[in-house]
Design a protein around this motif. Sequence first.
Motif, PDB file in Angstrom:
ATOM      1  N   THR A   1      66.403  56.032  10.010  1.00 36.98           N
ATOM      2  CA  THR A   1      65.440  55.840  11.404  1.00 36.98           C
ATOM      3  C   THR A   1      65.436  57.322  12.171  1.00 36.98           C
ATOM      4  OG1 THR A   1      67.717  55.530  12.471  1.00 36.98           O
ATOM      5  CG2 THR A   1      66.415  53.401  11.632  1.00 36.98           C
ATOM      6  N   LEU A   2      64.648  57.282  13.202  1.00 30.33           N
ATOM      7  CA  LEU A   2      64.562  58.381  14.142  1.00 30.33           C
ATOM      8  C   LEU A   2      64.389  58.060  15.544  1.00 30.33           C
ATOM      9  CD1 LEU A   2      62.482  61.334  12.100  1.00 30.33           C
ATOM     10  CD2 LEU A   2      64.879  61.227  12.807  1.00 30.33           C
TER      11      LEU A   2
ATOM     12  N   CYS B   1      58.872  55.762  14.911  1.00 30.09           N
ATOM     13  CA  CYS B   1      58.772  56.750  13.909  1.00 30.09           C
ATOM     14  C   CYS B   1      58.284  56.174  12.657  1.00 30.09           C
ATOM     15  CB  CYS B   1      60.099  57.268  13.884  1.00 30.09           C
ATOM     16  SG  CYS B   1      61.497  56.069  13.043  1.00 30.09           S
TER      17      CYS B   1
ATOM     18  N   VAL C   1      58.383  47.143  10.287  1.00 29.80           N
ATOM     19  CA  VAL C   1      59.251  48.112  10.937  1.00 29.80           C
ATOM     20  C   VAL C   1      60.391  47.196  11.065  1.00 29.80           C
ATOM     21  CG1 VAL C   1      57.990  49.953  11.814  1.00 29.80           C
ATOM     22  CG2 VAL C   1      58.089  48.078  12.936  1.00 29.80           C
TER      23      VAL C   1
ATOM     24  N   CYS D   1      63.171  47.705  12.446  1.00 31.26           N
ATOM     25  CA  CYS D   1      63.927  47.718  13.674  1.00 31.26           C
ATOM     26  C   CYS D   1      63.618  46.557  14.601  1.00 31.26           C
ATOM     27  CB  CYS D   1      63.695  49.417  14.325  1.00 31.26           C
ATOM     28  SG  CYS D   1      62.260  49.761  14.826  1.00 31.26           S
TER      29      CYS D   1
HETATM   30  S1  FES Z   1      63.605  53.151  13.692  1.00 31.07           S
HETATM   31 FE1  FES Z   1      61.779  54.125  14.274  1.00 31.07          FE
HETATM   32  S2  FES Z   1      60.198  52.617  13.859  1.00 31.07           S
HETATM   33 FE2  FES Z   1      62.175  51.627  13.385  1.00 31.07          FE
END
Ligand code: FES
Length: 256
Positions: free
Chosen positions: A32-33, A45, A65, A67
């Motif tokens: 992750t970023l 990201c 994604v 997250c």
């Molecule tokens: S951590 Fe960056 S899009 Fe999910």
Amino acid sequence: MPRLVIDGKTVVAKEGTFLLQAARDAGIDIPTLCEHPAVEPYGGCRLCLVDVTRPEWDGWSKMVVSCLFPVEDGILVSTRSERVTQTRKVVLDLLLARCPETPLVQELAAEHGIDRTSYVPNPEPTDCILCGLCTRICDRLGTSAISSANRGVGREIAPPFHEAPPDCIGCLACAEICPTGFIQYQSGSARRVIWNKEFKMLRCPTCGRGHITEDQARYYDGRNGVPARYFEPCDACKRKEQAAIAVSLMAAPEGR
Ligand code: FES
Ligand code: SF4
């Protein structure tokens, strides 16, 4: 509680969590970023992409994604399918073109087998990866002093009109959360400068150290019922004072 399979491992996830957290709780690492526990997920990201399918989907799957994808009962997740790996490489390749000199990006790209970008590198390298952590923490604190500006390759994080942001209180939250050290500041006992704005420091009445800015103390005054005088002593002196009170209470004879 939702039961799902991640990389062949059966995982019982907490209700209402996102896939990224469920994978982490199961000891499965996803790069992750733009994710940080202090702020809401944002999906910027695209590094945390994973493949999701269901037995009844006859081999069809979708990339999401992780997250931002809430866990669902019965899904099968792959964090390193060929498609996911290739997409992550493209994301990192593009990021390396934008930030060719940024160690965090170089390291992450190298971990994915990319030593140099296949795109034209940015002629004006920047360490800003546009993760949006700084603007989200600033919004979370209610100050919203900085934001992202412009589009495409010119997109950047900046205060309005590149001038000292009137709403900035000099708390340094943006600089501290920035994963690449892009946000520069100077901070001493008497003054602090960030985003070209200069702040006077509030000095601890006990040790004399400037620990927060006067603007911070004014901003926090009265919020959540905490009065301004709470912020006058620095944390270290507050701790010392509380320790001294605790010691004196323990030393006092019982019943007094
Ligand atoms: S951590 Fe960056 S899009 Fe999910
Ligand atoms: S300045 Fe730092 S925290 Fe803000 S978007 Fe750029 S890299 Fe992320």
